[in-house]
Design an enzyme around this catalytic site. Sequence first.
Site, PDB file in Angstrom:
ATOM      1  NE  ARG A  47     -26.540 -30.219   8.628  1.00 16.85           N
ATOM      2  CZ  ARG A  47     -27.008 -31.483   8.587  1.00 16.85           C
ATOM      3  NH1 ARG A  47     -26.680 -32.360   9.526  1.00 16.85           N
ATOM      4  NH2 ARG A  47     -27.801 -31.872   7.616  1.00 16.85           N
ATOM      5  CE1 TYR A  99     -18.563 -10.225  23.275  1.00 12.43           C
ATOM      6  CE2 TYR A  99     -20.166 -11.956  22.882  1.00 12.43           C
ATOM      7  CZ  TYR A  99     -19.435 -10.875  22.429  1.00 12.43           C
ATOM      8  OH  TYR A  99     -19.574 -10.461  21.133  1.00 12.43           O
ATOM      9  CG  ASP A 173     -15.664 -17.156  26.804  1.00 11.67           C
ATOM     10  OD1 ASP A 173     -14.562 -17.160  26.214  1.00 11.67           O
ATOM     11  OD2 ASP A 173     -16.649 -16.514  26.402  1.00 11.67           O
ATOM     12  CE  LYS A 198     -14.482 -11.655  19.488  1.00 11.33           C
ATOM     13  NZ  LYS A 198     -15.187 -11.949  20.734  1.00 11.33           N
TER      14      LYS A 198
HETATM   15  C1  LIG Z   1     -16.489 -12.322  21.076  1.00 13.37           C
HETATM   16  C2  LIG Z   1     -16.709 -13.137  22.283  1.00 13.37           C
HETATM   17  C3  LIG Z   1     -17.676 -14.149  22.310  1.00 13.37           C
HETATM   18  C4  LIG Z   1     -18.608 -14.413  21.140  1.00 13.37           C
HETATM   19  O1  LIG Z   1     -17.934 -14.880  20.028  1.00 13.37           O
HETATM   20  P1  LIG Z   1     -18.402 -14.648  18.516  1.00 13.37           P
HETATM   21  O2  LIG Z   1     -17.361 -15.312  17.722  1.00 13.37           O
HETATM   22  O3  LIG Z   1     -18.484 -13.156  18.293  1.00 13.37           O
HETATM   23  O4  LIG Z   1     -19.761 -15.271  18.387  1.00 13.37           O
HETATM   24  C5  LIG Z   1     -17.781 -14.907  23.457  1.00 13.37           C
HETATM   25  N1  LIG Z   1     -17.001 -14.677  24.541  1.00 13.37           N
HETATM   26  C6  LIG Z   1     -16.065 -13.705  24.549  1.00 13.37           C
HETATM   27  C7  LIG Z   1     -15.238 -13.508  25.761  1.00 13.37           C
HETATM   28  C8  LIG Z   1     -15.891 -12.902  23.436  1.00 13.37           C
HETATM   29  O5  LIG Z   1     -14.980 -11.916  23.458  1.00 13.37           O
END
Ligand SMILES: *Cc1c(COP(=O)(O)O)cnc(C)c1O
Length: 381
Positions: A47, A99, A173, A198
Site C-alpha cells: 500500500r 468532469y 486535470d 483514458k
Molecule cells: C474519467 C475522468 C476522470 C475520472 O477518472 P476515473 O479514472 O474514471 O476515476 C476525471 N477527469 C476527467 C477529465 C475524466 O475524463
Amino acid sequence: MKFETLSIHAGQEPDPITGAVMTPIYQTSTYKQDGVGGLRGGYEYSRTGNPTRTALETCLAELEAGQFGLAYASGLAATDNVLRLFAPGDHILAGNDVYGGTFRLFECVFRSYGLDFSYADTTDLEQVTTNLRPNTRLIWLETPTNPLLRVSDISAIAKIARQRSNPPLLAVDNTFATPYLQRPLTLGADLVVHSTTKYLGGHSDVIGGAVIGADIQLRERLAFLQNAVGAVPGPLDCFLILRGIKTLAVRLDRQAENAAMIANLLAAHPKVAQVIYPFHPSHPQVELAHRQMRSGGGMISFILRGGETAARKVVKSTRIFALAESLGGVESLIELPAVMTHASVANSPLAVDPGLVRLSVGIEHIDDLLDDLESALIKVK
Ligand SMILES: *Cc1c(COP(=O)(O)O)cnc(C)c1O
C-alpha cells in the site's frame, strides 16, 4: 530527452537482477526484511510502495516535468487525495464545466465535510479573479473541458493565483490533453491530476489515476494521504498503464489527425448545428489552444440540429464508433453526455445540451471513420 524517448524509458530501466526489458509486475504485498526495519529496496508493504508503481510514478513525474508522481486506483481517487489537503472552511474555485464525477465528488462528498465550492467560467479571466475569495485555497481547472472542450489559459490563471496575498494552489486535470499535448507544471500550475484510465492507459483495459507536482513538500503531504487513505493501484494495473504510455505519442498523433478530419466533415454537414474541436477555426479559444497545446487532441463534441432525438439516433447508428462511456483508447467511441457520462450533473448549472454528441476518436483508418459517421448521419431526420 524528448517526450517520446522518456515515455518509453523514464523510470523503466531494465531489471537489474534479470535484465528484463519490461518492468516486472511485482505481484507482492510485502517484502522480507533483513532484521527489523532492514529494508532491502526501501519497500515494506505494497500500500505504501511497490516497485512497479514506483516505475509508473517516476515516469509520470518526468513526462509532466514534475518533481514527483503518485499513482492511484482511479482518477477520482487521485482527485479525492488532492481535496484532502484542505480543511473545513476552505473554498475551492472550479471550472463550471468539470468532469461530472469530479462535480459529484465535490458536491455530494466533500461539501458535507465543510469544504466550500463554487464554479466559474475559467475561459474568462475576469470571472476567475472576481470569484476568488480570501479563503480560496485551490483553483481546480480542466482544459480542455469535458464535454464542451473549452480551453482555459493555464499560465494566465497561474499568474492570477500567484498575485494573491495567500496564493491558492492551482491544480489542472490534464486527462484530455495528456502531457504530450500540454504540460501545466511548466505553465505555473502546482499540481496535475490524471485519469490514467483514458489516454495514458490508452487501451480501455484499466482504471487508474495520478497526481504529479512540482513542489517536494506537497509530495510529503500527498504521499502521506496516498498511504493513509489507501486508494492505490495494484502492480498489474501499473504495468498496463506504463505499457500504454510507451505509445502515447504515436497514438495521439494519429487520433488528432483523424479528429481534425472528422471535425471538418462535421462542420460542413447540414445536419450538424455546431462542432466543437479545440483546433477548429470556429472554436472560441482556437488561438489559445494553438498556443497552449501541441495538437487539438482526439476528442470532438457536436450538436445536432435535430436535438436529442437526432443525437440518440446517431449514437445508436454507428458501427465502428462504439456507444460507450470513457475515452482515450485506440478504438473510437461515441456517447451522449447528457444521459451517460454527465447524468450526475443533470438539473445543475453544469447540465449538458441533450443534443450534444461526444466522440473519442481512435486510431482506425480515417476513411472507415468518416464513412461510419456519414452513414449514421444519413439516418437522422
Ligand atoms: C474519467 C475522468 C476522470 C475520472 O477518472 P476515473 O479514472 O474514471 O476515476 C476525471 N477527469 C476527467 C477529465 C475524466 O475524463
